[in-house]
Motif scaffolding. Structure first.
Motif, PDB file in Angstrom:
ATOM      1  N   LEU A 180      40.246   3.482 -34.391  1.00 59.96           N
ATOM      2  CA  LEU A 180      39.746   3.267 -33.340  1.00 59.96           C
ATOM      3  C   LEU A 180      39.356   4.792 -32.670  1.00 59.96           C
ATOM      4  O   LEU A 180      38.067   4.847 -32.234  1.00 59.96           O
ATOM      5  N   VAL A 181      40.301   5.193 -32.516  1.00 56.79           N
ATOM      6  CA  VAL A 181      39.911   6.703 -31.867  1.00 56.79           C
ATOM      7  C   VAL A 181      38.853   7.473 -32.857  1.00 56.79           C
ATOM      8  O   VAL A 181      38.133   8.125 -32.367  1.00 56.79           O
ATOM      9  N   ASN A 182      38.892   7.323 -34.044  1.00 56.58           N
ATOM     10  CA  ASN A 182      38.083   8.119 -35.017  1.00 56.58           C
ATOM     11  C   ASN A 182      36.724   7.657 -34.885  1.00 56.58           C
ATOM     12  O   ASN A 182      35.595   8.353 -34.798  1.00 56.58           O
ATOM     13  N   LEU A 183      36.505   6.372 -34.656  1.00 55.93           N
ATOM     14  CA  LEU A 183      35.300   5.936 -34.538  1.00 55.93           C
ATOM     15  C   LEU A 183      34.576   6.059 -32.928  1.00 55.93           C
ATOM     16  O   LEU A 183      33.500   6.574 -33.057  1.00 55.93           O
ATOM     17  N   ILE A 184      35.478   6.131 -32.126  1.00 58.10           N
ATOM     18  CA  ILE A 184      34.967   6.334 -30.829  1.00 58.10           C
ATOM     19  C   ILE A 184      34.720   7.895 -30.783  1.00 58.10           C
ATOM     20  O   ILE A 184      33.547   8.279 -30.228  1.00 58.10           O
ATOM     21  N   ASN A 185      35.492   8.867 -31.603  1.00 54.48           N
ATOM     22  CA  ASN A 185      35.108  10.222 -31.642  1.00 54.48           C
ATOM     23  C   ASN A 185      33.756  10.285 -32.408  1.00 54.48           C
ATOM     24  O   ASN A 185      33.073  11.674 -31.909  1.00 54.48           O
ATOM     25  N   LEU A 186      33.230   9.521 -33.367  1.00 51.78           N
ATOM     26  CA  LEU A 186      32.132   9.965 -33.761  1.00 51.78           C
ATOM     27  C   LEU A 186      31.025   9.201 -32.907  1.00 51.78           C
ATOM     28  O   LEU A 186      29.908   9.066 -33.568  1.00 51.78           O
ATOM     29  N   GLY A 187      31.206   8.465 -32.068  1.00 50.58           N
ATOM     30  CA  GLY A 187      30.300   7.992 -31.113  1.00 50.58           C
ATOM     31  C   GLY A 187      30.053   6.593 -31.529  1.00 50.58           C
ATOM     32  O   GLY A 187      28.965   5.848 -30.975  1.00 50.58           O
ATOM     33  N   ASN A 213      31.068   3.599 -30.336  1.00 46.27           N
ATOM     34  CA  ASN A 213      31.794   3.114 -29.386  1.00 46.27           C
ATOM     35  C   ASN A 213      31.218   1.594 -29.145  1.00 46.27           C
ATOM     36  O   ASN A 213      30.023   1.428 -29.393  1.00 46.27           O
ATOM     37  N   ILE A 214      32.097   0.830 -28.164  1.00 45.48           N
ATOM     38  CA  ILE A 214      31.418  -0.368 -28.200  1.00 45.48           C
ATOM     39  C   ILE A 214      30.341  -0.202 -27.001  1.00 45.48           C
ATOM     40  O   ILE A 214      30.264   0.590 -26.253  1.00 45.48           O
ATOM     41  N   ASN A 231      27.260   0.735 -28.139  1.00 45.33           N
ATOM     42  CA  ASN A 231      26.406   1.424 -28.684  1.00 45.33           C
ATOM     43  C   ASN A 231      25.433   0.966 -29.659  1.00 45.33           C
ATOM     44  O   ASN A 231      25.906  -0.031 -30.313  1.00 45.33           O
ATOM     45  N   GLN A 266      21.329   8.630 -33.322  1.00 45.94           N
ATOM     46  CA  GLN A 266      20.815   9.871 -32.803  1.00 45.94           C
ATOM     47  C   GLN A 266      20.839  11.016 -33.751  1.00 45.94           C
ATOM     48  O   GLN A 266      21.690  12.018 -33.506  1.00 45.94           O
ATOM     49  N   THR A 277      22.801  11.157 -36.246  1.00 43.76           N
ATOM     50  CA  THR A 277      24.060  11.327 -37.054  1.00 43.76           C
ATOM     51  C   THR A 277      24.422  10.203 -38.095  1.00 43.76           C
ATOM     52  O   THR A 277      24.017   9.217 -37.765  1.00 43.76           O
ATOM     53  N   GLU A 278      24.724  10.594 -39.239  1.00 40.82           N
ATOM     54  CA  GLU A 278      25.176   9.512 -40.125  1.00 40.82           C
ATOM     55  C   GLU A 278      26.609   9.274 -40.450  1.00 40.82           C
ATOM     56  O   GLU A 278      27.213  10.451 -40.909  1.00 40.82           O
ATOM     57  N   VAL A 279      27.027   8.080 -40.491  1.00 37.61           N
ATOM     58  CA  VAL A 279      28.415   8.139 -40.659  1.00 37.61           C
ATOM     59  C   VAL A 279      28.607   6.908 -41.850  1.00 37.61           C
ATOM     60  O   VAL A 279      28.243   5.991 -41.669  1.00 37.61           O
TER      61      VAL A 279
END
Lengths: 642, 76
Positions: B26-33, B35-36, B38, B57, B59-61
């Motif tokens: 969860l933290v990793n996902l939030i850190n990469l932007g 978030n719920i 978005n 924006q 960024t590709e993840v």
């Protein structure tokens, strides 16, 4: 004074650091490779200033070793430290989320809008003065790769440190600020150091950051935790959301709001050639064709270069060794010692220059261009079949060059389980020293196809081992979350730095052990221990593996240096015509055994360093068992086919 | 309400509704932007249960398939 470089992965932070610091840090286009921080010194305004490059981190919320290292370092930084926050200007909104967290620390800071050329290309125009006013810190546009704006950045950082300018405090919703104020009072009473800004700590608590909770537990009593829990519940009540979501949403919205205020996107993001590249490189079918071709080409290039260079080096060291034999003929003990030393040096040179150097240059190239992240993407579902994920591919590929840097690269994996499994598999990958055995014995005396078959068998065994280990350790792996960076043309300086950084791990860890090993081996020979070792091992070597007893000592030697198993086999058999004394089945079984059995001492040392001695012992035992089983299988199956 | 991230097509723009993952992920996902709330665009979904790529924006993840099934989103 001290400058701390902080930025998200791929923001070009290490490139800026390299620009000022020389050969110390590693730029990386693969998130989270620099886990330990690097220090250097610069001279500015006639003052010596330390520059610290800490691992790239997406936020100060700690979810892995890299982020924890970053947060810890910044929190405990000296009084006169200045934070240099480097942003990738082309993804400004996301980058600002880290900036907002750094501002919460209320330490002097400056902001670098790096990769400003990339932002320009995307049509993003940023008003740096306006941004500077909002965040209350100097903002400088930089282009790290061209060295633009860097001097100005450091100069501004120096003045920010001198004047101790603190960034603005951007307040959040009233209920959170009220909570922060009352908690700050408690923190002050408890004597919590003020340099860990109280408001920052409050927000960390709301983010449920484990490391901060452990940290504060030394100060807080039960009563305080009760107050905190009650307040957090109250904050969570109305939006019906966990507080960590609340805080990150606030920050996310704030970052976006600032972005809209200071930046204009003049034209819609045009797809450039680099996006089209991914249509090929990440294509569900063509992607794999490219992957195999690129890897094949890489290895082909390395082996071709290595094959040409290796004899040049080895011949000279052989000459030197002969020269020593003549010069020191009267003092046999000293001669053995010196010969061992020269062979150790020569063995290192014979591996480093022909194989490792080209290997690491190629790998750094793949990494810095951004291709390695694509490899992780492509290979992810394959790795899932053995309970791992795409990130594990880096250590394993490195292992084909030298196992030691491969093991050290397991640092990029977050869970200890993934790290352990990946390290085990990396240990079993035939490194370039083992490659010389495979091609020197099987390739030369049986056939090239048979040699390649060993690689295929190896991959199958890797798959099985991975599968079994992940069954034995069924914890869920966190799975792949990986930023796919834009393709970059790698800078020569950064490329060379990184190659040297990896090479250093071989030079400083593996090479000394290699030299010591060679000296011990020469002394064993000098003291005539060879025969006793051979007869001691013969129940195993002859009885179980069915090999000539004379190979016993070569296998012991192979633990010191894998490729010695080959060189010494020739001298143990007293001929280079191995086929006159060994059957093809024996050659094959010997090679398989030598490929898998006990890792070399340098690898064991690396395993102990990255994992621990117990796990290093477990891996050694496991690989040894696999080697015995395979060698015995080959002993009985091989004759059926030939 | 909402479907798994893996059930969308390439080019769909979706809003993240829920993330049913452990704290670490969860933290990793939030850190990469991620978030719920978005909005992200699905791109390059590989067909063999490979990772899902989301972009936003600039960024590709890449998100592993297993994790992507735990992210619930709806068409934005």
């Amino acid at each position: 004074m001290e400058f701390i470089l902080v930025g998200q992965p791929n923001c070009g932070k290490s490139t800026i650091f390299n620009e000022v610091a020389g050969y110390k840090s590693v730029a990386s286009n693969f998130p989270g490779i620099t886990v330990k921080y690097t220090k250097s010194h610069i001279e500015l305004e006639n003052q010596k200033i330390s520059v610290i490059d800490i691992p790239g981190t997406y936020s100060l919320q700690t979810s892995d070793e890299a982020e924890l290292a970053a947060t810890k370092y910044i929190l405990n930084a000296p009084e006169d430290a200045v934070i240099i926050n480097i942003l990738d200007a082309s993804v400004l909104s996301r980058s600002l989320e880290l900036t907002l967290q750094l501002m919460e620390l209320q330490k002097p800071m400056v902001v670098a809008l790096n990769m400003i050329d990339e932002a320009d290309r995307k049509g993003i125009k940023i008003d740096s003065e306006k941004l500077s006013k909002i965040i209350g810190a100097p903002v400088i546009k930089t282009n790290g790769r061209k060295g633009k704006g860097i001097y100005q950045l450091f100069k501004q950082a120096y003045f920010a440190g001198k004047k101790k300018i603190k960034p603005s405090i951007i307040k959040g919703p009233a209920n959170i600020e009220i909570f922060s104020e009352s908690l700050s009072k408690i923190m002050k009473e408890k004597g919590i150091p003020e340099r860990w800004n109280y408001r920052f700590m409050t927000l960390k608590l709301l983010e449920k950051d484990d490391s901060i909770i452990i940290f504060l537990d030394d100060y807080f009593k039960k009563k305080d935790w009760e107050f905190i829990n009650k307040s957090v519940k109250k904050i969570e009540k109305i939006p019906q959301r966990n507080s960590e979501f609340i805080i990150s949403s606030i920050r996310h919205n704030m970052a976006f709001h600032i972005f809209e205020n200071v930046a204009k996107v003049e034209r819609s993001i045009k797809k450039d050639v680099r996006d089209k590249l991914d249509n090929l490189f990440m294509h569900p079918f063509l992607g794999y064709i490219f992957l195999i071709s690129i890897l094949y080409l890489t290895f082909w290039l390395i082996f071709t270069i290595g094959g040409i260079c290796e004899p040049l080096f080895l011949n000279n060291f052989e000459k030197l060794s002969k020269l020593l034999s003549i010069k020191f003929a009267d003092t046999p003990f000293l001669l053995s010692f010196l010969r061992g030393f020269v062979q150790g040096i020569g063995g290192g040179v014979g591996i480093v220059i022909p194989f490792l150097l080209p290997f690491f240059i190629m790998l750094s190239l793949l990494e810095d261009t951004g291709y390695l992240a694509r490899v992780a993407y492509l290979i992810d579902n394959l790795m899932h079949k053995i309970g791992l994920h795409g990130m594990s591919v880096v250590p394993i590929i490195l292992g084909y060059g030298c196992t030691v840097p491969g093991i050290l690269a397991t640092r990029i994996l977050k869970s200890p389980r993934d790290k352990f499994i990946t390290a085990t598999l990396t240990t079993m990958v035939p490194c370039s020293a083992r490659m010389t055995i495979i091609f020197g014995l099987v390739g030369f005396f049986i056939s090239i196809k048979a040699a390649i078959l060993i690689y295929i068998i190896n991959i199958i065994i890797l798959g099985f081992t991975g599968k079994l280990m992940s069954k034995a350790m069924p914890q869920v792996s966190p799975g792949l979350i990986l930023e796919i960076p834009k393709y970059h043309l790698p800078g020569i300086k950064a490329l060379l730095n990184k190659t040297w950084f990896r090479l250093k791990e071989f030079v400083y860890i593996a090479w000394p052990l290699l030299i010591i090993g060679s000296i011990i081996l020469e002394l064993i020979e000098h003291l005539n221990l060879t025969n006793s070792i051979n007869s001691f091992l013969s129940p195993f070597t002859s009885g179980i593996l069915g090999l000539p007893a004379v190979v016993g000592v070569t296998l012991i030697f192979g633990i010191m240096r894998k490729e010695l198993a080959l060189i010494l086999l020739f001298s143990a058999l007293k001929t280079k015509e191995v086929l006159t004394v060994m059957t093809p089945a024996q050659i094959y079984s010997f090679t398989i055994f030598a490929t898998f059995y006990i890792p070399c001492i340098a690898t064991i040392a690396a395993l102990a360093r990255e994992l621990n001695w117990k796990k290093a012992g477990l891996i050694t035992g496991l690989t040894f068992s696999i080697a015995v089983i395979l060698a015995v299988l080959v002993r009985f199956i091989f004759p059926i086919f030939i | 309400m909402g479907k798994k991230l893996t059930s969308y097509k390439d080019g769909d723009r979706v809003k993240i509704m829920r993330i049913n993952a452990g704290h670490g992920a969860l933290v990793n996902l939030i850190n990469l932007g991620l978030n719920i709330g978005n909005i992200v665009e699905i791109g390059r979904k590989s067909n063999m249960k490979g990772p899902v790529i989301v972009s936003y924006q600039g960024t590709e993840v890449a998100i592993g398939y297993g994790l992507a099934t735990k992210i619930i989103a709806e068409i934005a």
